[in-house]
Each structure stands twice: as structure tokens, then as C-alpha cells.
Design a protein around this motif. Sequence first.
Motif, short mmCIF file in Angstrom:
data_model
loop_
_atom_site.label_atom_id
_atom_site.label_comp_id
_atom_site.label_asym_id
_atom_site.label_seq_id
_atom_site.Cartn_x
_atom_site.Cartn_y
_atom_site.Cartn_z
N ARG A 113 36.51 -18.15 -26.12
CA ARG A 113 36.02 -18.73 -27.37
C ARG A 113 34.74 -18.05 -27.79
O ARG A 113 34.10 -17.36 -27.01
N GLU A 116 27.56 -19.91 -29.38
CA GLU A 116 26.23 -19.38 -29.68
C GLU A 116 25.54 -19.04 -28.38
O GLU A 116 25.53 -19.85 -27.44
N ASP A 118 23.12 -18.83 -25.49
CA ASP A 118 21.93 -19.58 -25.08
C ASP A 118 20.82 -18.57 -24.79
O ASP A 118 21.01 -17.36 -24.88
N ARG A 119 19.65 -19.09 -24.45
CA ARG A 119 18.48 -18.23 -24.33
C ARG A 119 18.68 -17.12 -23.29
O ARG A 119 18.33 -15.96 -23.50
N ASN A 120 19.29 -17.50 -22.16
CA ASN A 120 19.46 -16.55 -21.07
C ASN A 120 20.47 -15.45 -21.43
O ASN A 120 20.20 -14.26 -21.28
N GLU A 129 18.66 -15.55 -29.86
CA GLU A 129 19.21 -16.81 -29.37
C GLU A 129 20.07 -17.43 -30.47
O GLU A 129 19.69 -17.42 -31.64
N LEU A 174 38.31 -2.16 -17.69
CA LEU A 174 39.30 -1.16 -18.09
C LEU A 174 39.72 -1.35 -19.54
O LEU A 174 40.01 -0.37 -20.23
N GLU A 177 36.97 0.27 -21.57
CA GLU A 177 37.02 1.74 -21.54
C GLU A 177 38.26 2.29 -22.23
O GLU A 177 38.15 3.22 -23.03
N ASN A 178 39.42 1.74 -21.90
CA ASN A 178 40.66 2.37 -22.34
C ASN A 178 41.13 1.91 -23.72
O ASN A 178 41.70 2.69 -24.47
N ASP A 197 29.53 -26.32 -7.21
CA ASP A 197 29.40 -27.49 -8.08
C ASP A 197 30.79 -27.89 -8.59
O ASP A 197 31.79 -27.32 -8.18
N ASP A 198 30.82 -28.90 -9.47
CA ASP A 198 32.10 -29.46 -9.91
C ASP A 198 33.05 -28.39 -10.47
O ASP A 198 34.23 -28.36 -10.15
N GLU A 199 32.51 -27.52 -11.35
CA GLU A 199 33.38 -26.54 -12.01
C GLU A 199 33.96 -25.56 -10.98
O GLU A 199 35.14 -25.19 -11.05
N HIS A 231 28.56 -14.07 -14.83
CA HIS A 231 28.27 -14.82 -13.62
C HIS A 231 29.56 -14.86 -12.81
O HIS A 231 30.58 -15.36 -13.30
N TYR A 233 31.35 -16.13 -9.26
CA TYR A 233 31.21 -17.06 -8.13
C TYR A 233 32.35 -16.81 -7.16
O TYR A 233 33.50 -17.11 -7.48
N LYS B 21 20.09 -28.50 -22.52
CA LYS B 21 19.93 -27.44 -21.52
C LYS B 21 18.74 -26.55 -21.89
O LYS B 21 17.89 -26.25 -21.04
N ASP B 22 18.69 -26.13 -23.16
CA ASP B 22 17.59 -25.24 -23.58
C ASP B 22 16.24 -25.95 -23.49
O ASP B 22 15.25 -25.37 -23.07
N ARG B 25 15.32 -26.19 -19.87
CA ARG B 25 14.97 -24.89 -19.32
C ARG B 25 13.52 -24.52 -19.67
O ARG B 25 12.77 -24.03 -18.83
N GLN B 64 22.00 -25.62 -13.08
CA GLN B 64 22.21 -25.40 -11.64
C GLN B 64 22.85 -24.04 -11.41
O GLN B 64 22.44 -23.29 -10.52
N LYS B 65 23.84 -23.71 -12.24
CA LYS B 65 24.50 -22.41 -12.08
C LYS B 65 23.56 -21.25 -12.41
O LYS B 65 23.70 -20.17 -11.88
N GLU B 66 22.59 -21.48 -13.29
CA GLU B 66 21.59 -20.45 -13.56
C GLU B 66 20.60 -20.32 -12.41
O GLU B 66 19.80 -19.40 -12.39
N ARG B 247 28.80 3.72 -12.56
CA ARG B 247 30.24 3.95 -12.73
C ARG B 247 30.47 5.44 -12.56
O ARG B 247 30.61 6.11 -13.42
N LYS B 255 40.68 5.02 -14.16
CA LYS B 255 41.13 5.07 -15.55
C LYS B 255 42.53 5.68 -15.62
O LYS B 255 43.41 5.18 -16.29
#
Lengths: 263, 263
Positions: A113, A116, A118-120, A129, A174, A177-178, A197-199, A231, A233, B21-22, B25, B64-66, B247, B255
Amino acid sequence: MSKPASPLVPVTSVPLYAQIKDALRVQILDGTYAPHSQMPSEHELCAMYGVSRITVRQALGDLQKEGLLFKLHGKGTFVSKPKAFQNVSSLQGFAEAMSSMGYEIVNQLRSFRVVEADRNVAARLGLEEGAPVTEIHRVRLLNREPVSLELTWLPEALGTRLANADLVTRDIFLILENDCGVPLGHADVAIDAILADDEIVDALRVEEGSPVLRIDRLTHDAAGTPIDYEHLYFRGDAFQYRFRIDREKAGKSAKHNATRKAR
Amino acid sequence: MSKPASPLVPVTSVPLYAQIKDALRVQILDGTYAPHSQMPSEHELCAMYGVSRITVRQALGDLQKEGLLFKLHGKGTFVSKPKAFQNVSSLQGFAEAMSSMGYEIVNQLRSFRVVEADRNVAARLGLEEGAPVTEIHRVRLLNREPVSLELTWLPEALGTRLANADLVTRDIFLILENDCGVPLGHADVAIDAILADDEIVDALRVEEGSPVLRIDRLTHDAAGTPIDYEHLYFRGDAFQYRFRIDREKAGKSAKHNATRKAR
């Protein structure tokens, strides 16, 4: 539950706990104790080997630190599965790296999707941002078992070009690049360890509080522009990152510093 | 416990959880919520921002994930301390790498002894099982706080030469190079995540079950002979490994493979 214990060597300078550790390691590696099976309790091992609890605990603790066993709080000690590993000495996508070692990689696309930034995410991709970015959540399956959850953010102009790509079997690297004609340059990577965590519990089918290897990765195109922030995990019980580090120039200047300090 | 909540922007396309969150943070990074302090409960945050529990949970989960927050089972959510990181793009000892960034590194020597190599240590160092090896246990303190437990094994002939060296302030790497005249070549590194066991809890003063970054490192001399095998256990809540991946050639062959598969 009790299995016949290999007899300990009665007269030897090898400590008892080390003999038990070596005996158990052989039985773990030869499959006598199968992956994910529960080990005999400390009490049972004491009886099997005729040793004290402290001796058994030391043997189990060492095998846990080697990664051959893991503990579940209140449930006992279990045999780890052999860990898959990715060699990250050069920048490669996960499927690219793992399929060359004979693994089958498939991805579950959990979401795709525009959001927007976020700051990070904005800071890492060099955007304002709130700028629109494409956000992709995928679970990577290694031989049909979930091994990592990947959250990816790309600038929207680039991200929309992935909307019709095959995200189920192909690496984003890939595709970039491709299909998109964007040659990759380098990535900045940071690694640490967190608890699931939960996710992550939901995505990777692990217990809450399981250890997770977290990778923060910012990939740049060949011109040095950041284009892909992720990120990752990884299940701590199923995966390793491996690489080689060379002692190049940094060694020399450090050597001089150390010599100066020692004077 | 309640602090004044920054007002949410009433009409905006940014989802509520992202606004919270923002806002949180900003307050974590500016010290309003100090490192290691407890965050308001989910219930309190719901009241402060006038939103549902699911919205608050999503904001806290993302933070938490951050890595800005961490949960302690049954105790609540706490603010993480800013993480120290080591750049491992070239092979350096911990003190060498960290002191160049202004950190003070001191080591606690927990043990120094000659033991018989177990099967794993022997295999990695290219020795017979049971061969004598020097085993060193140290805790590395970063600005006086324990950050890693290091277990080191060296062939005895080399290890004994470290017996009188200053293991409290110096890296083994620098002692090997500068005192023993052994130039270092490269290291093979494997990284994963585990939960703290008894020895790690004791050495690093963390809670049982805390996340730990485990590094398995085999260092070779310049001629390619393995000389120094280590298990490093870093506090997951306090430390990051960072590096850059390029890379290079691997990209090209990959590739071609991908192109072949796509046909």
C-alpha cells in the motif's frame, strides 16, 4: 523418555560435564535426539549419567550457547533445528542468496500500500515527513517455513512500479535491477537482537518472547541515492547471518594508536 | 504518571496511530520520557489521547520495532537507552573500534585457564579434540556498563603468551599483533539471536530471557591459520553491529540467473 546413556570414561582428566556435553552433542547431531524434540529433564539426565544437577546444567548450558538446544520457559529443553544461514559478504536478495544453496524461497505478500512516510522512514530515504511511500510487508518462507518478516519502504514513484511484479517468488532487489533498470550500489546494515512482538509472533509462528535477529537495511542505487529501506526480522532459532571481515588499513592506524597509548 | 499529551491534528490524512507514534517518538528522543523510565500504561495513553486501545497498541508496537521502547513481561513498557554500535566493516577489536568513537572500554577478567578443547573448539581451531587450549572469559564494559560476554579460545602455545598481558584494558587482537608479532588476516563471523541463559544473566546483569546478539567469530592470522575462536554475547537492548555491504560481482551472475529463470 530415558534413552541409554553412553558410559562416561571413568578415569580421565576431561571433566564430567564436558563428557556429558560431548555425548549429548553426538546424539543431537546424529538425530538420536531429533530437531524440536524435548530433551530428557535435568532430573532424568542426572539419573542416566549418575551425576549431580550442577554437572548436567553446565552441559546443557554449553549446548544451549552452541545453539544446539533451546529452552522454553516452564516447558523444558528442546533440540534446535540446524540453522540456515545467509552469506552477506555481498549485497544480495534473500531468494538470490538462499536459492544458490538449494533452498526453495517463496514469499507471502501480507500487504502492499501507499502510506505517508513517518519521521524515521522519511529521514532514511531522504524524503519529507509525510511524503508518499510504498510500504510492502512480506513473510519469506524457506522450504515452506516462515523464516523472516520484511517491512519495505520505497519512494512512491519507484514503489508503484512493483505493483504488478511477482513479489511472491522474486526478490525486490532483482525486480529493481532487471525490471526497473535501477542498478544497486551498497547497503548500510545494522543488526541487533529483540524479542518477538505480536506482529512477529503472528507472521513467523513463533512464541511470544522468542529471540529475533533484527536487521535495519538501507539500500542505495549505484549513484548513492537511498531507494529501499527495510526492517527484516529473522527467527533467532532458525537463521544466521554470516560474513567475512578483513583486517585492512584500519588495523594499521589502530596499531599506531595502541602503540602511542602504551607509552 | 500522566504527562500532557500533544494535541492530535483533528483533520488530516495521517492515521491516529501514526500521529501518536510520532508524538511519543519526539518525547522519547527529547528526553521527556527518559531512558529506562516506564511509559504510561496503554490505559493511560488511551485516556491521554482519547483513542482506542488498538490505536495505542499499534503506536507502541511500531516504536518497539524501531527499538525505542521495550516490553518487560508483566511489568509494562520501558524506554530503551540509545544503542551503542560497532562498525564491523573491517576487523577490529572491541576497544579499538569503540574507543575511536569516544567510548571508554574496560574488561572484567572472569577466568583465564588451560582446558582441553571440546569437539567444536578443536574443529574450528584445527586441533585434535582434547588438545590443550587457553580459555579466557571476559566481560566488556562500555562506559562502565557490561555490554558483552566474550569466551575466547586460543591454541595453548599462543594463549600462554597472553598470561601476563593487560587483558583488562587491551584487546586480544592488539596483544596478538603488537606483543606476539602475529599479524591478523580475516575473520569468519556468524550472527544470530538467542535468549540470555544463567551465565549471561550473571555476567551482563540482564533479566533471564532477555534478547542477546550472539557472534561466533573465528579469526585467522595473515597466513590463513585459525588462531582465535570466540563466542561473543552482546546485550540486545544496548548494542548494534553495523556494516556496509556492496553489490559487487555477485550481483552480475545473480542477474543472469534471474534472467534465465524469468524466461
